[in-house]
Design an enzyme around this catalytic site. Structure first.
Site, PDB file in Angstrom:
ATOM      1  N   GLU A 102     -13.002  -0.258   1.864  1.00  0.00           N
ATOM      2  CA  GLU A 102     -11.880  -0.184   0.941  1.00  0.00           C
ATOM      3  C   GLU A 102     -11.900  -1.399   0.003  1.00  0.00           C
ATOM      4  OE1 GLU A 102      -8.013   1.567   2.202  1.00  0.00           O
ATOM      5  OE2 GLU A 102      -7.294  -0.470   1.788  1.00  0.00           O
ATOM      6  N   CYS A 107       0.807  -1.227   0.000  1.00  0.00           N
ATOM      7  CA  CYS A 107       0.000   0.000   0.000  1.00  0.00           C
ATOM      8  C   CYS A 107       0.835   1.269   0.000  1.00  0.00           C
ATOM      9  CB  CYS A 107      -0.986  -0.011   1.164  1.00  0.00           C
ATOM     10  SG  CYS A 107      -2.283  -1.248   0.952  1.00  0.00           S
ATOM     11  N   HIS A 116     -12.652   8.862  -9.208  1.00  0.00           N
ATOM     12  CA  HIS A 116     -11.646   8.877 -10.270  1.00  0.00           C
ATOM     13  C   HIS A 116     -10.600   9.971 -10.039  1.00  0.00           C
ATOM     14  CE1 HIS A 116     -14.462   6.148 -12.132  1.00  0.00           C
ATOM     15  NE2 HIS A 116     -13.458   5.763 -12.898  1.00  0.00           N
TER      16      HIS A 116
END
Length: 142
Positions: free
Chosen positions: A131, A26, A71
């Site tokens: 998530e 991550c 986005h």
């Protein structure tokens, strides 16, 4: 006995992020299909029996998500990629106010934003950010 009625609305979006200081994968730029779930209550139901119209939650909070998170890249204010992205991308990345764009920080930030966007009579009870389908964080308004 007093009864409490509350509603929840799911809002889905796709964003990229990375977690500065993360010990695993991550730490790299990557993306997720997020789901935000907002739970709201009001002292009384409206004239037709609702806490708030689900469409109003989508219009008010969903449009904020669409504008700032969907986005887009969600970044820590100290991310070294930040200046590069600001110069080269048509849409400026979203800079998190709480540091890293973790699910925990996103839930808290969206909860605080929802308080500002929804009518004052509404109480934002909880914001949950998924998530992944198996991993989520909750922010509760206490």
């Amino acid at each position: 006995m007093a009864r409490v009625i509350q509603i929840s609305r799911k809002l889905e979006f796709d964003s990229g992020h990375r977690v500065l200081g993360h010990e695993g994968k991550c730490k790299n730029l990557h993306g997720h299909h997020y789901v935000a779930e907002i739970t709201i209550r009001a002292p009384d139901l409206d004239g037709i029996g609702r806490v708030i119209d689900f469409g109003e939650v989508k219009r008010l909070v969903g449009s904020w998500i669409d504008k700032f998170w969907d986005h887009n890249m969600l970044l820590h204010p100290d991310d070294p990629q930040l200046q590069h992205l600001i110069k080269t991308e048509p849409i400026a990345p979203y800079i998190m106010k709480r540091g890293n764009p973790t699910a925990e920080n996103m839930a808290a930030e969206l909860g605080e934003i929802a308080i500002l966007l929804l009518p004052p009579i509404m109480q934002i009870v909880q914001v949950r950010i998924y998530e992944t389908p198996n991993c989520w964080a909750d922010w509760e308004n206490s």
